[in-house]
Design a protein around this motif. Sequence first.
Motif, PDB file in Angstrom:
ATOM      1  N   GLY A  27       0.797  -1.212   0.000  1.00 38.26           N
ATOM      2  CA  GLY A  27       0.000   0.000   0.000  1.00 38.26           C
ATOM      3  C   GLY A  27       0.834   1.268   0.000  1.00 38.26           C
ATOM      4  O   GLY A  27       2.067   1.247   0.081  1.00 38.26           O
ATOM      5  N   GLU A  28       0.136   2.399  -0.081  1.00 34.96           N
ATOM      6  CA  GLU A  28       0.797   3.697  -0.040  1.00 34.96           C
ATOM      7  C   GLU A  28       1.522   3.877   1.296  1.00 34.96           C
ATOM      8  O   GLU A  28       1.005   3.515   2.354  1.00 34.96           O
ATOM      9  CB  GLU A  28      -0.225   4.816  -0.225  1.00 34.96           C
ATOM     10  CG  GLU A  28      -1.016   4.755  -1.517  1.00 34.96           C
ATOM     11  CD  GLU A  28      -0.177   5.085  -2.740  1.00 34.96           C
ATOM     12  OE1 GLU A  28       1.002   5.440  -2.594  1.00 34.96           O
ATOM     13  OE2 GLU A  28      -0.722   4.972  -3.861  1.00 34.96           O
ATOM     14  N   GLY A  29       2.703   4.455   1.220  1.00 32.34           N
ATOM     15  CA  GLY A  29       3.465   4.720   2.429  1.00 32.34           C
ATOM     16  C   GLY A  29       4.249   3.542   2.955  1.00 32.34           C
ATOM     17  O   GLY A  29       4.852   3.624   4.020  1.00 32.34           O
ATOM     18  N   THR A  30       4.253   2.430   2.203  1.00 33.66           N
ATOM     19  CA  THR A  30       4.968   1.241   2.652  1.00 33.66           C
ATOM     20  C   THR A  30       6.476   1.427   2.536  1.00 33.66           C
ATOM     21  O   THR A  30       7.236   1.017   3.415  1.00 33.66           O
ATOM     22  CB  THR A  30       4.532   0.011   1.842  1.00 33.66           C
ATOM     23  OG1 THR A  30       3.114  -0.149   1.961  1.00 33.66           O
ATOM     24  CG2 THR A  30       5.207  -1.243   2.365  1.00 33.66           C
ATOM     25  N   PHE A  31       6.912   2.047   1.446  1.00 35.25           N
ATOM     26  CA  PHE A  31       8.333   2.287   1.245  1.00 35.25           C
ATOM     27  C   PHE A  31       8.731   3.642   1.848  1.00 35.25           C
ATOM     28  O   PHE A  31       7.930   4.583   1.827  1.00 35.25           O
ATOM     29  CB  PHE A  31       8.679   2.294  -0.244  1.00 35.25           C
ATOM     30  CG  PHE A  31       8.809   0.927  -0.853  1.00 35.25           C
ATOM     31  CD1 PHE A  31       8.606  -0.227  -0.114  1.00 35.25           C
ATOM     32  CD2 PHE A  31       9.142   0.785  -2.188  1.00 35.25           C
ATOM     33  CE1 PHE A  31       8.730  -1.482  -0.679  1.00 35.25           C
ATOM     34  CE2 PHE A  31       9.268  -0.459  -2.772  1.00 35.25           C
ATOM     35  CZ  PHE A  31       9.061  -1.599  -2.019  1.00 35.25           C
ATOM     36  N   PRO A  32       9.936   3.764   2.364  1.00 33.22           N
ATOM     37  CA  PRO A  32      10.421   5.068   2.820  1.00 33.22           C
ATOM     38  C   PRO A  32      10.540   6.039   1.650  1.00 33.22           C
ATOM     39  O   PRO A  32      10.629   5.624   0.486  1.00 33.22           O
ATOM     40  CB  PRO A  32      11.780   4.743   3.442  1.00 33.22           C
ATOM     41  CG  PRO A  32      12.188   3.448   2.842  1.00 33.22           C
ATOM     42  CD  PRO A  32      10.935   2.693   2.577  1.00 33.22           C
ATOM     43  N   LEU A  33      10.567   7.323   1.963  1.00 31.21           N
ATOM     44  CA  LEU A  33      10.558   8.348   0.919  1.00 31.21           C
ATOM     45  C   LEU A  33      11.750   8.228  -0.023  1.00 31.21           C
ATOM     46  O   LEU A  33      11.609   8.370  -1.236  1.00 31.21           O
ATOM     47  CB  LEU A  33      10.541   9.741   1.566  1.00 31.21           C
ATOM     48  CG  LEU A  33      10.526  10.931   0.595  1.00 31.21           C
ATOM     49  CD1 LEU A  33       9.311  10.871  -0.303  1.00 31.21           C
ATOM     50  CD2 LEU A  33      10.568  12.243   1.375  1.00 31.21           C
ATOM     51  N   TRP A  34      12.934   7.929   0.531  1.00 31.36           N
ATOM     52  CA  TRP A  34      14.122   7.845  -0.328  1.00 31.36           C
ATOM     53  C   TRP A  34      13.979   6.739  -1.362  1.00 31.36           C
ATOM     54  O   TRP A  34      14.449   6.873  -2.510  1.00 31.36           O
ATOM     55  CB  TRP A  34      15.390   7.625   0.510  1.00 31.36           C
ATOM     56  CG  TRP A  34      15.471   6.263   1.169  1.00 31.36           C
ATOM     57  CD1 TRP A  34      15.100   5.957   2.441  1.00 31.36           C
ATOM     58  CD2 TRP A  34      15.938   5.044   0.572  1.00 31.36           C
ATOM     59  NE1 TRP A  34      15.308   4.617   2.684  1.00 31.36           N
ATOM     60  CE2 TRP A  34      15.831   4.038   1.560  1.00 31.36           C
ATOM     61  CE3 TRP A  34      16.447   4.715  -0.679  1.00 31.36           C
ATOM     62  CZ2 TRP A  34      16.195   2.719   1.318  1.00 31.36           C
ATOM     63  CZ3 TRP A  34      16.815   3.396  -0.929  1.00 31.36           C
ATOM     64  CH2 TRP A  34      16.698   2.409   0.067  1.00 31.36           C
TER      65      TRP A  34
END
Length: 226
Positions: free
Chosen positions: A7-14
């Motif tokens: 889902g959205e937000g699963t991966f860190p921003l970098w």
Amino acid sequence: MAHIHLGEGTFPLWALVLWTTLGVALIGAAVYRIRKEEIKSHHIALAGIGAAASFAIFQLNIPVWGGIHMNLTGLVGILAGPLLGTLIALVVNIFSAALGHGAVGLLGANTLVNASEAVVAYYVFRTLLRLDWDPFPASTGAATLGLSAGAVLMGVIIVVSGVNGSALPRGDLTIAVAGLVGLNLGVAVVEGILTGFVVQFLVSVRPDLLGLVDDNTQEGSTEVAV
């Protein structure tokens, strides 16, 4: 065949920035090459049909270990080529994300995964044909290898990125993802065989779609028939 069902937000921003940047670079390179080269009209038609077929079967999700399915990217790569195959991967992922099948933020990562399947399948198929392989084993092997490459890349992206909010240490996450990759490798074999049957059928009815008939020969045959 491989797809990051997170889902959205699963991966860190970098990680989102990294995979999105690489995805945009890949699409930009494909568009540049397409504009520089002459794309035949039948390839464009094949690209449209391939995108529709890939999107349709892509929505049939088997709810096992985060979700597995087929998406015909190996077949798309073999028929449409690596450049159009890359664009088809983007289009399919955009439409799928719009329907909630995959996060919008993961478009870059998923495009990389699915485009790699099409690109690897195309080049392996052409290489095997030059080695005098018959179309069925060549397309089966090419699609299987392409889909396997996508599955491995999917696993690498997840492990490298990490998962926000996951209580699993990186080592345990790697083991869990390895199991998912292994499952996808098994599905790759099945989809590879199906791809082989489709290509073998096309060879018998329209070998020109696969570039197996010389254009001059085909025109000559048409004139004789007329």
